[in-house]
Motif scaffolding. Structure first.
Motif, PDB file in Angstrom:
ATOM      1  N   ASN A 129       0.833  -1.218   0.000  1.00 17.71           N
ATOM      2  CA  ASN A 129       0.000   0.000   0.000  1.00 17.71           C
ATOM      3  C   ASN A 129       0.860   1.258   0.000  1.00 17.71           C
ATOM      4  OD1 ASN A 129      -2.377  -1.456  -0.006  1.00 17.71           O
ATOM      5  ND2 ASN A 129      -2.705  -1.311   2.198  1.00 17.71           N
ATOM      6  N   LEU A 130       1.935   1.258   0.792  1.00 16.26           N
ATOM      7  CA  LEU A 130       2.811   2.430   0.840  1.00 16.26           C
ATOM      8  C   LEU A 130       3.455   2.683  -0.514  1.00 16.26           C
ATOM      9  CD1 LEU A 130       4.528   1.930   4.324  1.00 16.26           C
ATOM     10  CD2 LEU A 130       2.848   3.670   3.718  1.00 16.26           C
ATOM     11  N   LYS A 131       3.810   1.616  -1.221  1.00 18.02           N
ATOM     12  CA  LYS A 131       4.400   1.769  -2.554  1.00 18.02           C
ATOM     13  C   LYS A 131       3.376   2.294  -3.553  1.00 18.02           C
ATOM     14  CE  LYS A 131       8.140  -1.621  -2.257  1.00 18.02           C
ATOM     15  NZ  LYS A 131       8.739  -2.845  -2.833  1.00 18.02           N
ATOM     16  N   SER A 132       2.172   1.758  -3.517  1.00  9.74           N
ATOM     17  CA  SER A 132       1.157   2.151  -4.496  1.00  9.74           C
ATOM     18  C   SER A 132       0.594   3.545  -4.229  1.00  9.74           C
ATOM     19  CB  SER A 132       0.010   1.126  -4.499  1.00  9.74           C
ATOM     20  OG  SER A 132      -0.657   1.112  -3.245  1.00  9.74           O
ATOM     21  N   GLU A 133       0.718   4.015  -2.988  1.00 10.37           N
ATOM     22  CA  GLU A 133       0.159   5.331  -2.618  1.00 10.37           C
ATOM     23  C   GLU A 133       1.209   6.441  -2.626  1.00 10.37           C
ATOM     24  OE1 GLU A 133      -1.569   4.608   1.193  1.00 10.37           O
ATOM     25  OE2 GLU A 133      -3.050   3.168   0.420  1.00 10.37           O
ATOM     26  N   ASP A 134       2.373   6.193  -3.239  1.00 10.99           N
ATOM     27  CA  ASP A 134       3.462   7.172  -3.299  1.00 10.99           C
ATOM     28  C   ASP A 134       3.877   7.639  -1.898  1.00 10.99           C
ATOM     29  OD1 ASP A 134       5.372   8.821  -4.504  1.00 10.99           O
ATOM     30  OD2 ASP A 134       4.018  10.541  -4.530  1.00 10.99           O
ATOM     31  N   LYS A 135       4.061   6.655  -1.031  1.00 15.05           N
ATOM     32  CA  LYS A 135       4.496   6.955   0.335  1.00 15.05           C
ATOM     33  C   LYS A 135       5.828   6.256   0.624  1.00 15.05           C
ATOM     34  CE  LYS A 135      -0.136   7.774   2.228  1.00 15.05           C
ATOM     35  NZ  LYS A 135      -1.164   7.323   3.194  1.00 15.05           N
ATOM     36  N   LEU A 136       6.720   6.330  -0.353  1.00 16.73           N
ATOM     37  CA  LEU A 136       8.037   5.736  -0.158  1.00 16.73           C
ATOM     38  C   LEU A 136       8.801   6.447   0.958  1.00 16.73           C
ATOM     39  CD1 LEU A 136       9.288   5.053  -3.807  1.00 16.73           C
ATOM     40  CD2 LEU A 136       8.178   3.481  -2.221  1.00 16.73           C
ATOM     41  N   ASP A 137       8.429   7.694   1.225  1.00 16.59           N
ATOM     42  CA  ASP A 137       9.068   8.418   2.319  1.00 16.59           C
ATOM     43  C   ASP A 137       8.813   7.715   3.650  1.00 16.59           C
ATOM     44  OD1 ASP A 137       6.394   9.246   1.672  1.00 16.59           O
ATOM     45  OD2 ASP A 137       6.561  10.815   3.186  1.00 16.59           O
ATOM     46  N   ILE A 138       7.618   7.169   3.827  1.00 19.69           N
ATOM     47  CA  ILE A 138       7.305   6.429   5.048  1.00 19.69           C
ATOM     48  C   ILE A 138       7.956   5.061   5.019  1.00 19.69           C
ATOM     49  CG2 ILE A 138       5.456   5.367   6.406  1.00 19.69           C
ATOM     50  CD1 ILE A 138       3.633   7.657   5.514  1.00 19.69           C
ATOM     51  N   LEU A 139       7.853   4.375   3.902  1.00 18.83           N
ATOM     52  CA  LEU A 139       8.406   3.026   3.788  1.00 18.83           C
ATOM     53  C   LEU A 139       9.900   3.006   4.067  1.00 18.83           C
ATOM     54  CD1 LEU A 139       8.094   0.045   3.079  1.00 18.83           C
ATOM     55  CD2 LEU A 139       8.355   0.661   0.658  1.00 18.83           C
ATOM     56  N   TYR A 140      10.628   3.988   3.545  1.00 18.88           N
ATOM     57  CA  TYR A 140      12.080   4.022   3.723  1.00 18.88           C
ATOM     58  C   TYR A 140      12.534   5.033   4.776  1.00 18.88           C
ATOM     59  CZ  TYR A 140      12.094   1.111  -0.445  1.00 18.88           C
ATOM     60  OH  TYR A 140      11.877   0.084  -1.339  1.00 18.88           O
ATOM     61  N   SER A 141      11.587   5.622   5.483  1.00 15.27           N
ATOM     62  CA  SER A 141      11.864   6.531   6.606  1.00 15.27           C
ATOM     63  C   SER A 141      12.691   7.759   6.210  1.00 15.27           C
ATOM     64  CB  SER A 141      12.564   5.781   7.740  1.00 15.27           C
ATOM     65  OG  SER A 141      11.673   4.893   8.366  1.00 15.27           O
ATOM     66  N   TYR A 142      12.091   8.593   5.380  1.00 10.75           N
ATOM     67  CA  TYR A 142      12.675   9.881   5.010  1.00 10.75           C
ATOM     68  C   TYR A 142      11.652  10.986   5.257  1.00 10.75           C
ATOM     69  CZ  TYR A 142      16.480   7.494   2.533  1.00 10.75           C
ATOM     70  OH  TYR A 142      17.566   6.722   2.221  1.00 10.75           O
ATOM     71  N   PRO A 143      12.095  12.168   5.663  1.00 12.12           N
ATOM     72  CA  PRO A 143      11.177  13.302   5.697  1.00 12.12           C
ATOM     73  C   PRO A 143      10.595  13.526   4.298  1.00 12.12           C
ATOM     74  CG  PRO A 143      13.239  13.836   6.806  1.00 12.12           C
ATOM     75  CD  PRO A 143      13.457  12.528   6.115  1.00 12.12           C
ATOM     76  N   ARG A 144       9.359  13.979   4.247  1.00 10.91           N
ATOM     77  CA  ARG A 144       8.702  14.126   2.947  1.00 10.91           C
ATOM     78  C   ARG A 144       9.469  15.071   2.022  1.00 10.91           C
ATOM     79  NH1 ARG A 144       5.072  11.085  -0.028  1.00 10.91           N
ATOM     80  NH2 ARG A 144       4.501  12.351  -1.832  1.00 10.91           N
ATOM     81  N   TRP A 145      10.008  16.158   2.562  1.00 19.06           N
ATOM     82  CA  TRP A 145      10.733  17.128   1.734  1.00 19.06           C
ATOM     83  C   TRP A 145      11.951  16.476   1.086  1.00 19.06           C
ATOM     84  CZ3 TRP A 145      15.820  18.369   2.056  1.00 19.06           C
ATOM     85  CH2 TRP A 145      16.492  18.061   3.258  1.00 19.06           C
ATOM     86  N   PHE A 146      12.605  15.561   1.838  1.00 20.18           N
ATOM     87  CA  PHE A 146      13.788  14.879   1.321  1.00 20.18           C
ATOM     88  C   PHE A 146      13.394  13.948   0.178  1.00 20.18           C
ATOM     89  CE2 PHE A 146      17.206  11.826   1.163  1.00 20.18           C
ATOM     90  CZ  PHE A 146      18.333  12.531   1.530  1.00 20.18           C
ATOM     91  N   TYR A 147      12.296  13.251   0.353  1.00 25.09           N
ATOM     92  CA  TYR A 147      11.789  12.356  -0.689  1.00 25.09           C
ATOM     93  C   TYR A 147      11.483  13.133  -1.967  1.00 25.09           C
ATOM     94  CZ  TYR A 147       8.405   9.272  -3.063  1.00 25.09           C
ATOM     95  OH  TYR A 147       7.725   8.518  -3.986  1.00 25.09           O
ATOM     96  N   GLU A 148      10.808  14.271  -1.826  1.00 31.77           N
ATOM     97  CA  GLU A 148      10.477  15.089  -3.000  1.00 31.77           C
ATOM     98  C   GLU A 148      11.738  15.608  -3.675  1.00 31.77           C
ATOM     99  OE1 GLU A 148       7.612  15.256  -4.267  1.00 31.77           O
ATOM    100  OE2 GLU A 148       6.302  14.580  -2.635  1.00 31.77           O
ATOM    101  N   LYS A 149      12.730  15.944  -2.879  1.00 33.31           N
ATOM    102  CA  LYS A 149      13.993  16.437  -3.422  1.00 33.31           C
ATOM    103  C   LYS A 149      14.717  15.337  -4.200  1.00 33.31           C
ATOM    104  CE  LYS A 149      17.607  19.181  -3.803  1.00 33.31           C
ATOM    105  NZ  LYS A 149      17.628  20.199  -4.867  1.00 33.31           N
ATOM    106  N   ILE A 150      14.755  14.142  -3.657  1.00 30.23           N
ATOM    107  CA  ILE A 150      15.381  13.003  -4.336  1.00 30.23           C
ATOM    108  C   ILE A 150      14.666  12.711  -5.656  1.00 30.23           C
ATOM    109  CG2 ILE A 150      15.827  10.510  -4.222  1.00 30.23           C
ATOM    110  CD1 ILE A 150      17.761  12.042  -2.552  1.00 30.23           C
ATOM    111  N   LYS A 151      13.340  12.746  -5.618  1.00 28.68           N
ATOM    112  CA  LYS A 151      12.559  12.504  -6.847  1.00 28.68           C
ATOM    113  C   LYS A 151      12.910  13.517  -7.921  1.00 28.68           C
ATOM    114  CE  LYS A 151       8.207  12.299  -5.500  1.00 28.68           C
ATOM    115  NZ  LYS A 151       6.741  12.108  -5.677  1.00 28.68           N
ATOM    116  N   LYS A 152      13.079  14.758  -7.529  1.00 28.24           N
ATOM    117  CA  LYS A 152      13.384  15.823  -8.477  1.00 28.24           C
ATOM    118  C   LYS A 152      14.769  15.637  -9.099  1.00 28.24           C
ATOM    119  CE  LYS A 152      13.732  20.877  -8.831  1.00 28.24           C
ATOM    120  NZ  LYS A 152      13.663  22.163  -8.087  1.00 28.24           N
ATOM    121  N   GLU A 153      15.747  15.243  -8.288  1.00 24.00           N
ATOM    122  CA  GLU A 153      17.121  15.136  -8.777  1.00 24.00           C
ATOM    123  C   GLU A 153      17.436  13.786  -9.409  1.00 24.00           C
ATOM    124  OE1 GLU A 153      20.506  16.624  -6.921  1.00 24.00           O
ATOM    125  OE2 GLU A 153      19.526  18.357  -5.993  1.00 24.00           O
TER     126      GLU A 153
END
Length: 433
Positions: A129-153
């Protein structure tokens, strides 16, 4: 004492604000443990810290509140094992239940058992569910801003980057060739039954930290250092009798590499802004037998005001540290993009000040232990645009180091590297005044 009780105690100390790496090293130095016990404690202790967001998320779904830190950490350890380790689920639930019963009684044991079994039933569905709901930040334990930054780069490589930064690190040791040899160190490893995972010049990645408690370490024959920071110093390639400055040198490990490359001749200025760190540099270099270094308390931004010119300069700038999360996982939770931008400005000021003190024809290495473009490529592009008298120099890297060159010629040891810290390195030359 049960090994999980040991980990619970360590997590309790960590929650009081102690650094994870220092805490663990001190604990191992005071307790006589087997290689297997040390390995298990290291993996679970760091694993719980690395995956704190995911573990808290799962506990909050199953409990209203847990007042006792001991119980919360026991549950975190159990969920971590069940999710990220090859463990027996029934055995995990049973052991946790028994530990809780012995410490707090049967009712608490039943509570612990219920929480763990609830998670075990739902685990696979939760992860999907976490993978399908774009919640990899929770699954891999990252702050949401960090996840968005990684996605961008990193775009399609986002998940690979996130997984990479959570991997378990190996101990890395460098042989101090002023006092010791690689052959002697390899014989020491054999006597201690320690395996070599990877070798990079005089850097050894090994599967045990026991060497930190040997006479060889105390005598300065070996030093704890990652291959990435070693490469930054090596790529500068200072020559005997040159005048060199390490602008941000504490604790002195990169300065020591420079000194070795110069055969303990010439002159190195080792700068740091804090007096207590200057003392650490002095102590470390003395232990290593290094005599060509002058530790100086100085803000590197003020270097250009000193009226000194240098042949070579190392600018290993203060950074967000997102390339060394494997070793310092707590760094992920105490910074944000504001900090990244502030650090980027500081890095640029240090780089510009250092560049002003470089002799014509002199060379400079800029490096950071982070992965974001603001602190790496963007800073260099800005610098080159403002300083047309500087050019980028090509350099070679060992074949067993993975990463990629950026658009300006800097190399990022990135998520494709299994062992070394993520690290950015670029080499510049001052072509004219």
């Amino acid at each position: 004492m049960n090994i999980k009780q040991r980990i619970i105690g360590l997590l309790s100390e960590f929650e009081k604000g102690k650094y994870s790496n220092i805490l663990l090293n001190e604990y191992f130095s005071k307790n006589n443990l087997s290689k297997g016990e040390r390995g298990f404690i290291t993996e679970v202790f760091y694993g719980v810290i690395r995956n704190d967001i995911y573990l808290n998320y799962q506990l909050e779904k199953r409990t209203k509140s847990i007042k006792k830190s001991w119980i919360k950490n026991l549950l975190k350890i159990s969920i971590y094992q069940a999710t990220f380790m090859d463990s027996d689920d029934k055995g995990i639930a049973w052991e946790a239940t028994e530990l809780a019963k012995k410490k707090f009684g049967v009712p608490v044991g039943k509570f612990v058992n219920g929480v763990i079994r609830s998670y075990l039933r739902d685990k696979d569905e939760e992860i999907n569910n976490l993978k399908s709901e774009d919640k990899l930040d929770i699954l891999y334990s990252y702050p949401r801003w960090f996840y968005e930054k990684i996605k961008k780069e990193y775009q399609e490589n986002t998940e690979s980057v996130m997984i990479s930064l959570k991997k378990i690190p190996y101990m890395s040791i460098r042989v101090n060739t002023l006092k010791y040899s690689e052959k002697e160190f390899e014989e020491l490893l054999k006597s201690l039954k320690i395996d070599i995972i990877k070798k990079l010049d005089t850097i050894y990645y090994i599967d045990s930290g026991v060497v930190l408690h040997t006479a060889e370490f105390k005598e300065g024959k070996i030093i704890a250092q990652d291959g990435s920071s070693y490469l930054a110093a090596k790529i500068l390639n200072p020559l005997p009798d040159e005048k060199v400055v390490d602008t941000c040198s504490a604790p002195g490990s990169k300065t020591a590499v420079l000194a070795e490359l110069m055969n303990n001749s010439g002159e190195i200025y080792a700068l740091d802004i804090h007096q207590h760190k200057i003392k650490i540099i002095e102590e470390n270099l003395k232990k290593l037998g290094i005599t060509n270094v002058k530790p100086i308390k100085l803000d590197a931004r003020k270097l250009k005001e000193q009226g000194v010119k240098f042949d070579k300069i190392l600018v290993d700038a203060p950074c967000s540290g997102y390339g060394v999360l494997r070793k310092k996982p707590e760094a992920l939770y105490n910074k944000n993009m504001v900090n990244v931008k502030e650090l980027s400005s500081l890095q640029y000021e240090i780089l510009e000040s250092a560049a002003a003190t470089l002799k014509t024809g002199g060379e400079l290495v800029y490096s950071t232990c982070t992965i974001f473009s603001e602190e790496n490529t963007d800073n260099i592009i800005k610098f080159l645009n403002n300083h047309k008298n500087f050019s980028v120099l090509k350099f070679n890297l060992p074949e067993n180091v993975n990463g990629h060159f950026d658009s300006v010629g800097g190399f990022l040891i990135d998520y494709t590297e299994e062992i070394l810290d993520n690290f950015y390195i670029i080499k510049l030359r001052k072509d004219f005044e």
